[in-house]
Scaffold this motif. Structure first.
Motif, mmCIF file in Angstrom:
data_model
loop_
_atom_site.group_PDB
_atom_site.id
_atom_site.type_symbol
_atom_site.label_atom_id
_atom_site.label_comp_id
_atom_site.label_asym_id
_atom_site.label_seq_id
_atom_site.Cartn_x
_atom_site.Cartn_y
_atom_site.Cartn_z
ATOM 1 N N GLN A 1 4.308 -6.405 -0.675
ATOM 2 C CA GLN A 1 4.759 -4.945 -0.434
ATOM 3 C C GLN A 1 5.811 -4.668 0.538
ATOM 4 O OE1 GLN A 1 0.846 -3.867 1.010
ATOM 5 N NE2 GLN A 1 0.453 -2.803 -0.612
ATOM 6 N N ILE A 2 6.869 -4.133 -0.108
ATOM 7 C CA ILE A 2 8.067 -3.728 0.982
ATOM 8 C C ILE A 2 7.977 -2.286 1.332
ATOM 9 C CG2 ILE A 2 10.545 -3.907 0.453
ATOM 10 C CD1 ILE A 2 9.976 -5.950 -1.716
ATOM 11 N N MET A 3 8.269 -2.095 2.555
ATOM 12 C CA MET A 3 8.169 -0.822 3.213
ATOM 13 C C MET A 3 9.659 -0.087 2.895
ATOM 14 S SD MET A 3 5.424 -1.106 4.541
ATOM 15 C CE MET A 3 4.514 -2.670 3.979
ATOM 16 N N LYS A 4 9.331 1.254 3.276
ATOM 17 C CA LYS A 4 10.538 1.898 2.983
ATOM 18 C C LYS A 4 11.528 1.650 4.363
ATOM 19 C CE LYS A 4 8.234 6.032 1.437
ATOM 20 N NZ LYS A 4 7.407 7.270 1.954
ATOM 21 N N GLY B 1 1.068 -9.183 -16.367
ATOM 22 C CA GLY B 1 0.017 -8.901 -15.895
ATOM 23 C C GLY B 1 0.063 -8.297 -14.450
ATOM 24 N N GLY B 2 -0.997 -7.519 -13.712
ATOM 25 C CA GLY B 2 -0.805 -6.853 -12.411
ATOM 26 C C GLY B 2 0.215 -5.629 -12.698
ATOM 27 N N ASN B 3 0.629 -4.924 -11.615
ATOM 28 C CA ASN B 3 1.557 -3.865 -11.672
ATOM 29 C C ASN B 3 2.390 -4.039 -10.581
ATOM 30 O OD1 ASN B 3 0.191 -2.636 -9.468
ATOM 31 N ND2 ASN B 3 -1.512 -2.178 -10.953
ATOM 32 N N ILE B 4 3.772 -2.921 -10.918
ATOM 33 C CA ILE B 4 4.702 -2.890 -9.907
ATOM 34 C C ILE B 4 4.825 -1.489 -9.736
ATOM 35 C CG2 ILE B 4 7.133 -2.972 -9.353
ATOM 36 C CD1 ILE B 4 7.192 -5.319 -11.232
ATOM 37 N N ALA B 5 4.545 -0.768 -8.748
ATOM 38 C CA ALA B 5 4.767 0.645 -8.512
ATOM 39 C C ALA B 5 5.816 1.004 -7.265
ATOM 40 C CB ALA B 5 3.297 1.036 -7.990
ATOM 41 N N VAL B 6 6.642 1.846 -7.722
ATOM 42 C CA VAL B 6 7.479 2.481 -6.893
ATOM 43 C C VAL B 6 7.333 3.871 -6.008
ATOM 44 C CG1 VAL B 6 9.957 3.334 -6.558
ATOM 45 C CG2 VAL B 6 9.631 1.174 -7.788
ATOM 46 N N LEU B 7 6.899 3.967 -4.829
ATOM 47 C CA LEU B 7 6.466 5.046 -4.117
ATOM 48 C C LEU B 7 4.881 5.556 -4.978
ATOM 49 C CD1 LEU B 7 9.373 7.308 -3.437
ATOM 50 C CD2 LEU B 7 7.808 6.044 -1.914
ATOM 51 N N GLY B 8 4.100 4.448 -5.507
ATOM 52 C CA GLY B 8 2.949 4.698 -5.876
ATOM 53 C C GLY B 8 3.171 4.772 -7.591
ATOM 54 N N ASN B 9 4.334 5.110 -8.286
ATOM 55 C CA ASN B 9 4.498 5.314 -9.556
ATOM 56 C C ASN B 9 4.761 3.898 -10.147
ATOM 57 O OD1 ASN B 9 4.251 8.350 -9.086
ATOM 58 N ND2 ASN B 9 6.347 7.916 -8.317
ATOM 59 N N LYS C 1 3.990 3.993 3.940
ATOM 60 C CA LYS C 1 5.068 3.632 4.236
ATOM 61 C C LYS C 1 5.693 2.457 3.164
ATOM 62 C CE LYS C 1 5.505 3.956 9.211
ATOM 63 N NZ LYS C 1 4.541 3.639 10.399
ATOM 64 N N VAL C 2 4.865 2.212 2.078
ATOM 65 C CA VAL C 2 5.003 1.453 1.229
ATOM 66 C C VAL C 2 6.087 2.032 0.250
ATOM 67 C CG1 VAL C 2 4.263 -0.259 -0.692
ATOM 68 C CG2 VAL C 2 3.199 -0.003 1.420
ATOM 69 N N MET C 3 7.171 1.084 -0.086
ATOM 70 C CA MET C 3 8.140 1.871 -1.157
ATOM 71 C C MET C 3 7.932 1.121 -2.396
ATOM 72 S SD MET C 3 10.852 3.461 -2.408
ATOM 73 C CE MET C 3 11.598 4.125 -1.018
ATOM 74 N N LEU C 4 7.878 -0.257 -2.463
ATOM 75 C CA LEU C 4 7.763 -0.915 -3.631
ATOM 76 C C LEU C 4 6.233 -1.920 -3.275
ATOM 77 C CD1 LEU C 4 9.109 -1.765 -6.124
ATOM 78 C CD2 LEU C 4 10.314 -3.602 -4.630
ATOM 79 N N ASP C 5 5.398 -1.943 -4.422
ATOM 80 C CA ASP C 5 4.396 -2.615 -4.358
ATOM 81 C C ASP C 5 4.139 -3.487 -5.643
ATOM 82 O OD1 ASP C 5 1.758 -3.475 -3.667
ATOM 83 O OD2 ASP C 5 0.806 -1.527 -3.794
ATOM 84 N N LEU C 6 4.121 -4.842 -5.412
ATOM 85 C CA LEU C 6 3.987 -5.796 -6.206
ATOM 86 C C LEU C 6 2.447 -6.288 -6.243
ATOM 87 C CD1 LEU C 6 7.032 -8.180 -6.296
ATOM 88 C CD2 LEU C 6 6.761 -5.676 -7.084
ATOM 89 N N HIS C 7 1.370 -5.774 -7.165
ATOM 90 C CA HIS C 7 0.061 -6.303 -7.045
ATOM 91 C C HIS C 7 -0.293 -7.162 -8.440
ATOM 92 C CE1 HIS C 7 -3.868 -5.811 -6.115
ATOM 93 N NE2 HIS C 7 -4.407 -5.583 -7.349
#
Lengths: 368, 277
Positions: free
Chosen positions: B52-55, B84-92, B24-30
């Protein structure tokens, strides 16, 4: 009222905002402030013109007297009292041969202006007559494969003006074609900008005369085996090279200083490089490009006279030079006529550019 | 969430009791980090930032000026490189800017030489290159209509007021149908009356489109009115997430119902307490 508003808009756009008081006075009911405006913006400037003419008249009279006294004293010293009296009488009679040669008065200049126009009419009539006379013969010559006979008489003052305008226009177009594309390219790349900066900084201040000589060296060799009009080519290329720098610098600056927000929008939308240039960067730098082009045109007109003078190419510059060499009694006043014509044409060219600039620029800053 | 583990590598699935479900995660800042090198040494703006921001979630971000909110947002947009770290939109993972993340900037940032319609079309043409010209202009006109600019299609952007320009900005962002909408204090430069109008317009369109939204704001009331969750950031340097407040008002909301809700002042106090300490 509506009519006067549109009229005002047009004059404003063309940079003739100073005409507003007149249009206000003659369209619709004049208000009290319109009259005050009329006094301020029309009457006072008119007074300044009168003052200018007065100073000119006074100055030319003083110079005339000085020159006349010098002539008389010289006659006295060289040939004695009789010669001096004769000289005095000669100057007073207005005899052409002994007139002092100095700054002409406004009225002399006005007379020369009318003479030049008369001269133009005569030459035009002469040309027409020549054309009619040679029409039949030329047809035969062309049919026989020979060159037609062309009019080789002296060009009139108006012809010289037209030649000058052609040269400056060709030079301006050349400057535009060189400076705008190069400006865009170096504006886009920081690296290119810093690597070509030396070239711009060094060649920008070079005098028109030196450019002319450089162009002369190159064009002379290139046109060796063709009978094209090399004087015209040399002068318009020199004009272009002298005047293109303002456009080059302004274009590069405009392109490199596009608002970062617009660039970010282009990045977010992932516009391709071509789209980015034509849809975002160019439109946003148009105002600066046109500011550059306006400076270029006025510089082109300014250096044109000097270049024509040196390149012996026909036009106002050579007109001025020939009159100066000529030394006839009305030569000086013809030079002053040319000076006014040059000034007025320069002013009109600038207004034309300002009008175009105001039309293309999206931020409606009032140009001066 | 307690029994679920979200794959921090940003895969588009979630593993719960050994079974895989679509995330359900749209945007993931790690572990996001941002460092600006300065002559006096590195300046760390953000460090160990996890969010983490949900859809279909609307998140507002609040924090003191200069804490790095805008830096974080522009990193998500891809306009600012990640240290450093990463940002993913729908896992990308995010590698640069792109139209899958629409941005509404603080300044309207319209091309002043284009009309309102042309400004919106600029994005639409880019995102729907295969649609017919009519379809594309219909999309643009639909969104301009939605923001209340049906009479101003052909007005030059420069001739529009600040508020109208930002309406075009909203239409432009929604019209490219992004996965994530990033709003960088979009109403910060407007007067409070216009701001209220634009909040209503924004939330009305959002209710329909439910595009995952991340919005930076300085305004506590705006943060509560619009958001499902308000994320509070600590002051920089080394800013991170300080606290998260869930706003449990049902949607669609009206300003009146929100203001009259019993929890409103509790939420408000929570946020103000955070900002004042």
């Amino acid at each position: 009222m509506k009519q006067s508003i549109t009229l005002n808009k047009v004059t404003q756009l063309m940079g003739f905002g100073f005409l507003k008081p007149i249009t206000a006075l003659f369209t619709g009911k004049p208000q009290k402030e319109d009259i005050v405006n009329f006094l301020k913006k029309i009457v006072v400037p008119l007074l300044s013109i009168l003052l200018f003419l007065g100073v000119w008249q006074g100055g030319s009279t003083a110079l005339f007297n000085k020159e006349a006294n010098f002539k008389i004293e010289k006659a006295l010293a060289d040939q004695g009292q009789a010669a001096a009296d004769e000289m005095k009488a000669c100057i007073a009679s207005g005899e052409v041969s002994c007139q002092p040669n100095t700054l002409p008065s406004p009225s002399q200049v006005w007379v020369s202006f009318k003479t030049l126009l008369e001269d133009h009419k005569v030459i035009t009539a002469d040309k027409l007559a020549f054309k009619q006379k040679t029409a039949v013969m030329n047809e035969k010559r062309v049919a026989a494969g020979k060159d037609p006979i062309t009019y080789t008489g002296r060009p009139s003052f108006v012809d010289q003006i037209i030649t000058s305008l052609k040269t400056v226009f060709a030079g301006f177009v050349l400057a535009l074609l060189i400076a705008v594309p190069i400006g865009i390219v170096i504006g886009l790349s920081e690296t290119l900008r810093s690597s070509f900066n030396w070239l711009i900084q060094i060649f920008k201040p070079v005098s028109p005369v030196v450019w002319l000589l450089l162009v002369f060296m190159i064009v002379k060799t290139l046109t060796k085996d063709s009978n094209s009009d090399s004087a015209f080519i040399i002068s318009f290329i020199s004009v272009g090279l002298c005047s293109m720098w303002a456009t080059l610098v302004n274009t590069a600056m405009g392109v490199s200083s596009v608002d970062k927000d617009y660039i970010n929008v282009a990045k977010v939308l992932k516009l391709g490089p071509m789209q980015k240039v034509f849809k975002v960067i160019l439109p946003s730098s148009l105002p600066l490009i046109f500011t550059g082009l306006r400076i270029t045109l006025s510089v082109a007109w300014m250096v044109l006279i000097a270049i024509e003078l040196l390149a012996q190419s026909p036009g106002l510059g050579s007109f001025v030079w020939e009159e100066f060499q000529n030394g006839a009694i009305d030569s000086n006043s013809k030079i002053i006529v040319a000076m006014f014509i040059i000034g007025i044409i320069g002013f009109l060219l600038d207004r034309i550019m300002l009008t175009i600039q105001n039309m293309v620029s999206f931020n409606k800053n009032e140009g001066v | 969430m307690s029994t679920a583990t979200i794959n921090t590598k940003g895969a588009d699935t979630i593993t719960e009791n050994g079974i895989q479900y679509p995330s359900k995660v749209m945007l993931d800042l790690h572990n996001l980090k941002k460092v600006y090198p300065t002559p006096k040494g590195d300046y760390v703006v953000l460090e160990d930032l996890n969010l983490q921001i949900m859809k279909e979630e609307f998140v507002t971000i609040i924090g003191h000026s200069g804490c790095g909110k805008t830096t974080m947002l522009s990193m998500i947009a891809g306009l600012n490189p990640i240290s450093g770290g990463n940002i993913a939109v729908l896992g990308n993972p995010v590698k640069g800017p792109g139209p899958d993340r629409g941005v509404i900037f603080q300044a309207p940032s319209l091309m002043p030489w284009m009309t309102a319609l042309e400004n919106v079309m600029l994005g639409v043409n880019q995102v729907f290159p295969h649609a017919s010209k009519k379809e594309r202009s219909d999309i643009a006109k639909y969104y301009l209509h939605k923001v209340g600019l049906e009479g101003s299609f052909d007005k030059k952007a420069i001739a529009l007021s600040q508020g109208m320009q930002q309406r075009v900005g909203i239409a432009r962002a929604f019209a490219i149908k992004p996965k994530v909408l990033l709003l960088d204090e979009p109403f910060g430069m407007l007067d409070s009356l216009t701001r209220g109008e634009l909040q209503d317009i924004l939330i009305e369109i959002w209710n329909k489109e439910k595009i995952t939204a991340v919005m930076i704001t300085h305004d506590v009331d705006e943060a509560i009115f619009l958001a499902d969750r308000v994320v509070m950031m600590t002051s920089g340097p080394r800013a991170k997430i300080g606290d998260i407040l869930n706003i449990d008002f049902e949607r669609p909301r009206t300003r009146k119902s929100v203001l009259e809700h019993n929890d409103y002042y509790t939420y408000r106090k929570h946020l103000i307490d955070f900002l004042e300490h």
